[in-house]
Design an enzyme around this catalytic site. Structure first.
Site, PDB file in Angstrom:
ATOM      1  N   ILE A 215       0.835  -1.192   0.000  1.00  0.00           N
ATOM      2  CA  ILE A 215       0.000   0.000   0.000  1.00  0.00           C
ATOM      3  C   ILE A 215       0.871   1.244   0.000  1.00  0.00           C
ATOM      4  O   ILE A 215       2.036   1.186   0.366  1.00  0.00           O
ATOM      5  CB  ILE A 215      -0.927  -0.015   1.230  1.00  0.00           C
ATOM      6  CG1 ILE A 215      -1.972   1.072   1.109  1.00  0.00           C
ATOM      7  CG2 ILE A 215      -0.148   0.120   2.530  1.00  0.00           C
ATOM      8  CD1 ILE A 215      -3.271   0.683   1.655  1.00  0.00           C
ATOM      9  N   GLY A 216       0.307   2.377  -0.427  1.00  0.00           N
ATOM     10  CA  GLY A 216       1.047   3.636  -0.376  1.00  0.00           C
ATOM     11  C   GLY A 216       1.298   4.189  -1.753  1.00  0.00           C
ATOM     12  O   GLY A 216       0.764   3.701  -2.754  1.00  0.00           O
ATOM     13  N   GLU A 237      -2.091  -9.654  -0.481  1.00  0.00           N
ATOM     14  CA  GLU A 237      -2.635  -9.518   0.878  1.00  0.00           C
ATOM     15  C   GLU A 237      -3.752  -8.469   0.881  1.00  0.00           C
ATOM     16  O   GLU A 237      -4.794  -8.654   1.475  1.00  0.00           O
ATOM     17  CB  GLU A 237      -1.504  -9.083   1.807  1.00  0.00           C
ATOM     18  CG  GLU A 237      -1.932  -8.786   3.220  1.00  0.00           C
ATOM     19  CD  GLU A 237      -0.733  -8.361   4.061  1.00  0.00           C
ATOM     20  OE1 GLU A 237       0.273  -9.103   4.079  1.00  0.00           O
ATOM     21  OE2 GLU A 237      -0.792  -7.289   4.681  1.00  0.00           O
TER      22      GLU A 237
END
Ligand code: COA
Length: 434
Positions: A215-216, A237
């Protein structure tokens, strides 16, 4: 008993549902956007009634009422993945961190992580009395099976998702019917550095690959660079809005996946309301428990599996610190190593760690002679494969210590290359041509 009757009998107000929780017990809470907000608020409102209650959860989004100062001393928090708010709690010693792979959490629940009470958020029941775990499947079933008391908020705004997400009304002790918006994750706008990293990563992705993305800003930038690819798949995930956009564009269709063909496989999602609406009753997306999704042996069944994760710093041997800044616990290992190992085991797999070359506004190089004192190695030098910065790609697998150092210096920020070269010359007794 007819499930509807059972449902009606179990309906509780949050303040009543929490009356079964005893001092010294452990409460396992739903994760991320599926955190049970009303029960959290009720616990915070009645915190004086509790002593030494241990609360476990993975990452938290936004504001958690149980982290408020008035709750200090009544609740202790424990987690194996920190975010901004839980980091502060750990720093105040109102909570603690334990190192653990996310995939191991379901098997730890009930033993290493005691679970007296499980509190989760689901959809309201379907015609057969089954509720969907919605946006977070991860460790929910393990906790619901292990707990003596199960409290569930049946939220009308939780999307009904497919895969292995169903919980029956008969498995619940207290039911809190509700309708509130899920917490959302603000989407970072990738800058030039992230976009350059995204392009390098995309150059390693062939048509037909199956991807895992963290993420990010970096995963989002990678996804933006994949718009001209074909037949990509997802086994990850988690994911956020970027995956939805590529699914809509037809770039992600899973048509060449070798496991769960045609399906996006995930254990939880975090993003905006648009993403939550997209997964509602969407048969193209399947949610499974984290011990399945993050198992390296399952991941490896995806031919052309590519994992793309980020890190905080890396040393000249290729040891990767992804979760600590020195002694400071910043996040957690999550699925990083499991996906690196799974991708490495997969036919034609690749494991990528991507990071900006500097941190703290360019003041610190993330490529360092040594990891910061106290840092934990998340991905060992034996597991590391590709490392990417905005300056290029270093393939470390199979490379000697000297070659690794050379390749890493070449993708470091130019401002820091001279001092890295000095260390190289000291270490290898050879000049480094900058
Ligand atoms: N020294 C000092 N400070 C550093 C640093 C370093 N080596 N590296 C980063 N920082 C600072 C940054 O400047 C930033 O500070 P700011 O918030 O004041 O700008 C902060 O630490 C966070 O760094 P950043 O790189 O922006 O973090 P991120 O939000 O992109 O997250 C990870 C990166 C590595 C923390 C995150 O990807 C992670 O937790 N990974 C491990 C788990 C994982 O890979 N899961 C994937 C499976 S889904």
């Amino acid at each position: 008993m007819n499930w509807k009757e059972e449902y009606r009998r179990k309906v509780s107000k949050p303040a009543d549902a929490i009356k079964d929780i005893r001092d010294g017990q452990c409460v396992v809470m739903g994760h991320a956007a599926a955190a049970p907000r009303l029960v959290q608020q009720a616990l915070a409102d009645h915190c004086e009634d509790y002593n030494d209650v241990l609360i476990y959860h993975m990452t938290t989004l936004g504001d958690n009422p149980c982290y408020k100062p008035r709750c200090f001393g009544h609740f202790r928090h424990v987690s194996n993945f920190l975010a901004a708010n839980s980091r502060e709690i750990v720093e105040r010693r109102e909570g603690d961190f334990f190192p653990a792979y996310f995939k191991d959490v379901p098997s730890m629940i009930g033993s290493d992580i005691p679970c007296d009470v499980a509190v989760f958020q689901t959809t309201p029941p379907n015609a057969e009395g089954y509720c969907s775990l919605g946006v977070s499947c991860d460790y929910a079933k393990a906790a619901i099976h292990a707990a003596k008391t199960v409290i569930v908020e049946t939220n009308e705004m939780m999307p009904f998702t497919y895969g292995d997400t169903l919980i029956h009304v008969s498995q619940m002790d207290h039911i809190v019917p509700c309708a509130y918006r899920l917490q959302e994750l603000a989407l970072p706008e990738p800058g030039d550095v992230e976009l350059a990293i995204g392009r390098h990563c995309a150059s390693l992705v062939a048509d037909g690959a199956t991807l895992q993305l963290g993420i990010g800003a970096i995963p989002d930038a990678v996804l933006r660079s994949l718009a001209d690819k074909n037949d990509l798949g997802i086994h990850s995930e988690m994911f956020s809005n970027g995956v939805m956009q590529l699914m809509r564009a037809g770039v992600i269709n899973g048509s060449r996946k070798t496991l769960h063909r045609g399906k996006v496989v995930v254990t939880f999602i975090m993003g905006t309301r648009e993403l939550y609406e997209f997964v509602d009753e969407n048969a193209d997306v399947e949610f499974y428990p984290v011990d399945y999704v993050n198992s390296p042996l399952i991941i490896a069944k995806n031919d052309r599996m590519i994992s793309i994760n980020s890190c905080l710093e890396v040393d000249l041997q290729g040891q990767v610190a992804s979760e600590t800044i020195g002694m400071r616990q910043y996040s957690g290992i999550g699925g990083q190593v499991d996906f690196i190992r799974g991708a490495s085991l997969a036919r034609e797999g690749k494991a990528i760690i991507a990071m900006p070359s500097t941190a703290a506004g360019g003041k610190i190089s993330r490529i360092k002679p040594f990891l910061t004192q106290g840092a934990a190695v998340s991905t060992s030098r034996n597991d590391v494969d590709y490392l990417v910065t905005e300056y290029g790609i270093a393939r470390l697998k199979g490379r000697t210590l000297q070659h690794r150092a050379e390749d890493l210096i070449r993708i470091a920020h130019p401002d820091f290359r001279p001092q890295l070269a000095e260390e190289y010359e000291r270490r290898f007794q050879t000049p480094f041509a900058l």
